[in-house]
Motif scaffolding. Structure first.
Motif, PDB file in Angstrom:
ATOM      1  N   ASP A 178       0.858  -1.185   0.000  1.00 57.86           N
ATOM      2  CA  ASP A 178       0.000   0.000   0.000  1.00 57.86           C
ATOM      3  C   ASP A 178       0.891   1.231   0.000  1.00 57.86           C
ATOM      4  OD1 ASP A 178       0.891   0.260   2.691  1.00 57.86           O
ATOM      5  OD2 ASP A 178      -0.766  -1.007   3.358  1.00 57.86           O
ATOM      6  N   GLN A 179       0.281   2.405   0.030  1.00 58.32           N
ATOM      7  CA  GLN A 179       1.052   3.639  -0.042  1.00 58.32           C
ATOM      8  C   GLN A 179       1.838   3.907   1.240  1.00 58.32           C
ATOM      9  OE1 GLN A 179      -1.003   7.052  -1.687  1.00 58.32           O
ATOM     10  NE2 GLN A 179      -2.408   5.744  -2.828  1.00 58.32           N
ATOM     11  N   ALA A 180       1.366   3.381   2.367  1.00 63.51           N
ATOM     12  CA  ALA A 180       2.123   3.539   3.609  1.00 63.51           C
ATOM     13  C   ALA A 180       3.465   2.816   3.510  1.00 63.51           C
ATOM     14  CB  ALA A 180       1.314   3.012   4.791  1.00 63.51           C
ATOM     15  N   GLU A 181       3.463   1.624   2.950  1.00 66.77           N
ATOM     16  CA  GLU A 181       4.719   0.896   2.762  1.00 66.77           C
ATOM     17  C   GLU A 181       5.608   1.590   1.735  1.00 66.77           C
ATOM     18  OE1 GLU A 181       3.211  -3.658   3.804  1.00 66.77           O
ATOM     19  OE2 GLU A 181       4.299  -3.225   1.958  1.00 66.77           O
ATOM     20  N   ALA A 182       5.014   2.142   0.685  1.00 69.65           N
ATOM     21  CA  ALA A 182       5.800   2.862  -0.317  1.00 69.65           C
ATOM     22  C   ALA A 182       6.490   4.071   0.311  1.00 69.65           C
ATOM     23  CB  ALA A 182       4.901   3.297  -1.470  1.00 69.65           C
ATOM     24  N   LEU A 183       5.768   4.800   1.158  1.00 75.62           N
ATOM     25  CA  LEU A 183       6.357   5.955   1.838  1.00 75.62           C
ATOM     26  C   LEU A 183       7.512   5.516   2.737  1.00 75.62           C
ATOM     27  CD1 LEU A 183       4.401   8.916   3.300  1.00 75.62           C
ATOM     28  CD2 LEU A 183       6.188   7.871   4.672  1.00 75.62           C
ATOM     29  N   LEU A 184       7.319   4.405   3.475  1.00 74.24           N
ATOM     30  CA  LEU A 184       8.372   3.892   4.352  1.00 74.24           C
ATOM     31  C   LEU A 184       9.589   3.447   3.548  1.00 74.24           C
ATOM     32  CD1 LEU A 184       9.329   3.102   7.182  1.00 74.24           C
ATOM     33  CD2 LEU A 184       8.142   0.913   6.883  1.00 74.24           C
ATOM     34  N   ALA A 242      26.604   7.978  11.854  1.00 72.96           N
ATOM     35  CA  ALA A 242      26.395   6.729  11.119  1.00 72.96           C
ATOM     36  C   ALA A 242      25.698   5.697  11.984  1.00 72.96           C
ATOM     37  CB  ALA A 242      27.733   6.184  10.617  1.00 72.96           C
ATOM     38  N   ALA A 243      26.104   5.611  13.265  1.00 74.86           N
ATOM     39  CA  ALA A 243      25.480   4.639  14.169  1.00 74.86           C
ATOM     40  C   ALA A 243      23.996   4.941  14.356  1.00 74.86           C
ATOM     41  CB  ALA A 243      26.202   4.647  15.517  1.00 74.86           C
ATOM     42  N   LYS A 244      23.650   6.224  14.501  1.00 75.22           N
ATOM     43  CA  LYS A 244      22.241   6.599  14.662  1.00 75.22           C
ATOM     44  C   LYS A 244      21.433   6.288  13.399  1.00 75.22           C
ATOM     45  CE  LYS A 244      23.061  10.252  18.067  1.00 75.22           C
ATOM     46  NZ  LYS A 244      22.957  11.723  18.360  1.00 75.22           N
ATOM     47  N   LEU A 245      22.017   6.587  12.244  1.00 74.81           N
ATOM     48  CA  LEU A 245      21.308   6.338  10.992  1.00 74.81           C
ATOM     49  C   LEU A 245      21.131   4.839  10.742  1.00 74.81           C
ATOM     50  CD1 LEU A 245      22.993   9.048   8.735  1.00 74.81           C
ATOM     51  CD2 LEU A 245      20.596   8.982   9.423  1.00 74.81           C
ATOM     52  N   LEU A 246      22.159   4.049  11.053  1.00 73.30           N
ATOM     53  CA  LEU A 246      22.040   2.600  10.878  1.00 73.30           C
ATOM     54  C   LEU A 246      21.002   2.017  11.838  1.00 73.30           C
ATOM     55  CD1 LEU A 246      25.799   1.659  10.376  1.00 73.30           C
ATOM     56  CD2 LEU A 246      23.990   1.634   8.639  1.00 73.30           C
ATOM     57  N   GLY A 247      20.953   2.553  13.063  1.00 71.70           N
ATOM     58  CA  GLY A 247      19.927   2.111  14.007  1.00 71.70           C
ATOM     59  C   GLY A 247      18.534   2.464  13.513  1.00 71.70           C
ATOM     60  N   THR A 248      18.397   3.662  12.948  1.00 71.14           N
ATOM     61  CA  THR A 248      17.111   4.061  12.387  1.00 71.14           C
ATOM     62  C   THR A 248      16.724   3.161  11.222  1.00 71.14           C
ATOM     63  OG1 THR A 248      17.490   6.360  13.039  1.00 71.14           O
ATOM     64  CG2 THR A 248      15.844   5.967  11.325  1.00 71.14           C
ATOM     65  N   SER A 249      17.707   2.823  10.383  1.00 71.90           N
ATOM     66  CA  SER A 249      17.444   1.943   9.251  1.00 71.90           C
ATOM     67  C   SER A 249      16.956   0.577   9.710  1.00 71.90           C
ATOM     68  CB  SER A 249      18.709   1.798   8.400  1.00 71.90           C
ATOM     69  OG  SER A 249      18.489   0.915   7.313  1.00 71.90           O
ATOM     70  N   GLN A 250      17.556   0.050  10.778  1.00 69.98           N
ATOM     71  CA  GLN A 250      17.128  -1.245  11.298  1.00 69.98           C
ATOM     72  C   GLN A 250      15.704  -1.176  11.846  1.00 69.98           C
ATOM     73  OE1 GLN A 250      19.616  -2.790  14.405  1.00 69.98           O
ATOM     74  NE2 GLN A 250      18.487  -4.700  14.583  1.00 69.98           N
ATOM     75  N   ARG A 251      15.381  -0.089  12.555  1.00 74.54           N
ATOM     76  CA  ARG A 251      14.018   0.057  13.084  1.00 74.54           C
ATOM     77  C   ARG A 251      12.997   0.210  11.957  1.00 74.54           C
ATOM     78  NH1 ARG A 251      17.020   2.994  16.887  1.00 74.54           N
ATOM     79  NH2 ARG A 251      16.604   4.975  15.822  1.00 74.54           N
ATOM     80  N   GLN A 252      13.399   0.848  10.864  1.00 74.36           N
ATOM     81  CA  GLN A 252      12.491   0.966   9.724  1.00 74.36           C
ATOM     82  C   GLN A 252      12.199  -0.406   9.123  1.00 74.36           C
ATOM     83  OE1 GLN A 252      14.790   3.725   7.390  1.00 74.36           O
ATOM     84  NE2 GLN A 252      13.635   5.509   8.092  1.00 74.36           N
ATOM     85  N   MET A 253      13.219  -1.247   9.046  1.00 75.91           N
ATOM     86  CA  MET A 253      13.002  -2.605   8.535  1.00 75.91           C
ATOM     87  C   MET A 253      12.093  -3.398   9.466  1.00 75.91           C
ATOM     88  SD  MET A 253      16.799  -3.638   7.152  1.00 75.91           S
ATOM     89  CE  MET A 253      17.629  -2.662   5.896  1.00 75.91           C
ATOM     90  N   GLU A 254      12.277  -3.238  10.766  1.00 80.13           N
ATOM     91  CA  GLU A 254      11.408  -3.924  11.720  1.00 80.13           C
ATOM     92  C   GLU A 254       9.973  -3.417  11.617  1.00 80.13           C
ATOM     93  OE1 GLU A 254      13.335  -3.109  15.389  1.00 80.13           O
ATOM     94  OE2 GLU A 254      14.925  -4.605  15.106  1.00 80.13           O
TER      95      GLU A 254
END
Length: 266
Positions: A126-132, A166-178
């Motif tokens: 859906d569009q929510a997943e596309a935005l994410l 970089a550590a903060k961004l990588l942590g954010t990236s992992q939370r986005q995947m979760e």
């Protein structure tokens, strides 16, 4: 280099096509030829991602046009990549991607098409997943840029600054995947209930796993006792096996008065 993709399911026919059109085919051994054939046939089964052509406008903006043999097919691919039912969400996501890529000096056709390929490969529902997914692409790119800046830094404070970023961004990236994984699970919950029973001097752990948010049922437990059967041992329990004294019906002897009733002296 152009890699030929055999349009056939027959392995022998695919080998004949590749033998004619792949340079150096005769130098490959049997295993390498089989692997090349398998990869070429697997590549044919994949759907091609949407691609666009970008043209810089005189005012500094970008003109984006779908490319391909069929404009209708190219537009439908763009809609499908963003799970959109109109052109407005497609334009909104395109503006977000271009704004980020332009801020890091990477607003070009190759980088934009790479972002489209990533989003299309994840098949947003859906569009929510596309935005994410747009956020995930930008966060990952920013993290890689922070890591590269840390590697080229000359001073310790710079290394620390870019390393922390970089550590903060990588942590954010992992939370986005979760978050994406939770969205696709549909809110399913996994609850673990651990019961510890230390009666008899030994600890016995029983684990019940419940999925979907419903409370588990303990079939071995009397319904009238509630959860009392799974609690700790009562006070006074002796692990060595000595019983708790039971009081008898005999009355205890009267305790003599410490002082007798004698007249006090003045």
């Amino acid at each position: 280099m152009t890699i030929p993709i055999p349009d056939t399911e027959n392995e022998e026919e695919a080998n004949r096509i590749l033998a004619k059109e792949v340079p150096g085919w005769d130098k490959l051994d049997k295993g390498e030829r089989a692997e090349l054939t398998r990869l070429a046939c697997d590549f044919r089964k994949r759907s091609s991602p949407p691609k666009v052509k970008m043209t810089r406008k005189p005012d500094g903006g970008w003109s984006i046009e779908p490319t391909g043999k069929s404009e209708a097919l190219a537009l439908l691919k763009l809609h499908d990549a963003f799970s959109a039912n109109s052109i407005d969400p497609v334009n909104a996501r395109a503006a977000e991607l271009l704004k980020y890529l332009g801020s890091v000096g990477a607003d070009n056709e190759g980088r934009y098409n790479a972002a489209l390929s990533f989003i299309e490969s994840m098949k947003p529902h859906d569009q929510a997943e596309a935005l994410l997914l747009v956020q995930m692409y930008c966060t990952h790119d920013a993290a890689i840029r922070a890591l590269s800046m840390m590697g080229s830094a000359d001073w310790v404070p710079q290394v620390q600054t870019f390393g922390n970023l970089a550590a903060k961004l990588l942590g954010t990236s992992q939370r986005q995947m979760e978050t994406l994984a939770r969205m696709r699970r549909g809110g399913e919950q996994v609850v673990k209930h651990i019961h510890v029973d230390n009666r008899g001097g030994q600890a016995v752990i029983a684990e019940n796993v419940n999925q979907g948010g419903q409370k588990p049922k303990n079939e071995d437990q009397c319904h009238a006792t509630g959860n009392s059967g799974s609690g700790p041992a009562l006070l006074g329990h002796d692990a060595q096996g000595n019983g708790v004294p039971i009081p008898s019906r005999e009355r205890a002897e009267t305790v003599p008065y410490a002082r007798r009733d004698e007249p006090r002296r003045a």
